[in-house]
Design a protein around this motif. Structure first.
Motif, PDB file in Angstrom:
ATOM      1  N   LEU A 325       0.827  -1.201   0.000  1.00 52.73           N
ATOM      2  CA  LEU A 325       0.000   0.000   0.000  1.00 52.73           C
ATOM      3  C   LEU A 325       0.862   1.252   0.000  1.00 52.73           C
ATOM      4  N   ILE A 331      -2.079   7.947   3.500  1.00 47.44           N
ATOM      5  CA  ILE A 331      -3.415   7.346   3.468  1.00 47.44           C
ATOM      6  C   ILE A 331      -4.295   7.979   4.540  1.00 47.44           C
ATOM      7  N   SER A 350     -10.794   3.241   2.497  1.00 39.12           N
ATOM      8  CA  SER A 350     -10.823   1.775   2.490  1.00 39.12           C
ATOM      9  C   SER A 350      -9.444   1.200   2.771  1.00 39.12           C
ATOM     10  N   LYS A 351      -8.418   1.840   2.253  1.00 36.29           N
ATOM     11  CA  LYS A 351      -7.051   1.383   2.530  1.00 36.29           C
ATOM     12  C   LYS A 351      -6.719   1.555   4.006  1.00 36.29           C
ATOM     13  N   HIS A 352      -7.181   2.653   4.600  1.00 39.39           N
ATOM     14  CA  HIS A 352      -6.976   2.839   6.045  1.00 39.39           C
ATOM     15  C   HIS A 352      -7.674   1.716   6.812  1.00 39.39           C
TER      16      HIS A 352
END
Length: 462
Positions: A325, A331, A350-352
């Motif tokens: 990521l 992020i 969403s990545k978090h």
């Protein structure tokens, strides 16, 4: 007879070359009057994640907490809450205590990450420094107070560990001996291990054999181990506990020596901000450090520990499910991949959330290790409160409100587990007061800055 609170149940055996191995708590070894007079030791560990969590804030949806306040069950966390980060801990639902609704009491002074880190375990004011990242806490941390009051005089300090890169802007943030007295953390699991088991005094050739896996610490104390195991007054439960302990020593040696980088690699990680291997190793080293925390508690090496994952504004590029990521710091701010220009990070929230779930999985690893270590009445987790915490509230705003506290273990029945509660916006010194009361066995209401309202969070107490 009541023994002092810092009485240590720690016992040792010494073997070839002066190798000293700490033993787990063994009721069979205690004199009869001591068995009746001492209370069970309690333990506390804080595992810190940076950059806040992906909870409801600034128009973003809730992706961290359970759907409803109240009782937690494995079924509800696995179904209704399946899309929330804490669902990764569903197996421990009855041992969890989730606390939202606390806030930091003071502004961060220039850098939200530094101010949050300074206050996280101290509930103290932040020193006045215009550069922000050089500011420090103006009080001791909760782990230091626990160790100061409960650790034996031979080992007065808490176990202070770290996993990940040190980029130099803000490194350690958690453990304070007192005002502006920040404690350095140990990043190298091998050095932590040698301190706990006492092999630093070995002759160099013996230590090198252990590092090369040609011998084990267990080999150096085998005769003493066998004599201990054969004692007529040793209960079967204690024999089983000893075997698990010695197996854990061997497992730790194999794990550390197979996977940990060399000392030169560790030094290179410290020297180079963008060392590629550091990001790839962060989960592995985190699990190693967690294994060592469980091991240290099992032999009463310390009553308090902290593990900081990532530096002050964790810029790790986490590898999750085979994908690397973008940097976590970017992020969390929902900004551009390079911090200023270029394409925005797609679906940063969403990545978090994915990173939050990864930290939940890592925390579960610690719970698994504590649960696997059996005592005379249950598991080591039952005698412990393990806390997954953050030095910010939500990622997108980097707020000092609604700081998340995910606790596991009742600390000997003091804490009311199996529930998710809202503390109602109190300053987080009251959370630490409750934890201190659980670990020390005495009501504590005075932790943190004296300007903050004292007290405990009654709903946390069984």
């Amino acid at each position: 007879m009541r023994l002092p609170s810092n009485f240590s149940r720690r016992a040792f055996i010494t073997g070839i070359g002066g190798a000293t191995v700490a033993l787990p708590f063994l009721p069979s070894l205690l004199p009869r009057d001591v068995k009746a007079a001492t209370e069970r030791p309690r333990y506390c560990v804080y595992v810190r994640q940076a950059n806040g969590c992906a909870q409801a804030d600034n128009g973003e949806p809730e992706r961290f907490w359970p759907v409803e306040l109240g009782q937690l069950t494995t079924e509800s966390m696995s179904t209704v809450d399946a899309e929330r980060a804490v669902s990764e801990l569903a197996d421990y639902a009855d041992k969890l205590l989730l606390v939202r609704g606390t806030r930091f009491g003071f502004p961060g002074n220039g850098c939200g990450h530094s101010g949050g880190g300074n206050q996280c375990l101290t509930a103290a004011k932040v020193s006045d420094d215009p550069s922000g990242n050089l500011s420090l806490a103006m009080g001791e941390s909760v782990d230091n107070r626990i160790a100061r009051e409960l650790n034996p005089a031979s080992n007065p300090d808490p176990l202070t560990l770290y996993a990940g890169r040190m980029a130099g802007y803000i490194n350690e943030v958690l453990s304070y001996r007192g005002a502006k007295d920040l404690r350095a953390a140990d990043r190298n699991p091998w050095s932590v291990y040698t301190k706990i088991v006492g092999i630093t005094a070995l002759p160099q050739e013996v230590a090198m054999k252990i590092k090369a896996r040609r011998t084990s610490v267990n080999d150096l104390v085998r005769e003493q181990m066998q004599a201990l195991m054969s004692k007529q007054d040793m209960s079967k439960a204690d024999r089983d506990r000893l075997q698990i302990h010695f197996d854990a020593i061997r497992d730790l040696e194999i794990e550390l020596l197979c996977e940990l980088p060399s000392d030169a690699d560790i030094m290179e990680m410290e020297a180079q901000q963008d060392y590629d291997g550091a990001d790839e190793l962060i989960q592995t080293i985190t699990r190693m450090q967690m294994n060592l925390i469980a091991f240290a508690f099992s032999c009463d090496y310390t009553r308090a520990a902290t593990l900081q994952i990532g530096d002050g504004n964790d810029g790790t590029q986490y590898w999750i499910d085979g994908v690397q990521l973008p940097r976590f710091h970017q992020i969390s701010h929902r900004i551009y991949a390079d911090g200023s220009e270029g394409d925005p990070i797609p679906d940063a929230q969403s990545k978090h959330h994915v990173i939050d779930r990864e930290h939940a999985k890592l925390f579960k690893h610690l719970l698994d290790r504590l649960q696997a270590l059996q005592t005379d009445v249950g598991s080591l987790l039952d005698d412990t409160v393990a806390i997954w915490c953050n030095d910010l509230g939500a990622g997108v705003s980097h707020t000092y409100n609604n700081i998340p506290w995910v606790c596991a273990g009742s600390c000997g029945g003091y804490l009311k587990t199996g529930q998710y509660l809202d503390a109602g916006g109190v300053t987080h010194n009251q959370f630490h007061n409750t934890i201190l009361s659980a670990v020390t066995g005495n009501l504590v209401e005075d932790f943190g800055d004296p300007e903050l309202e004292p007290g405990v969070i009654d709903a946390m107490i069984a």
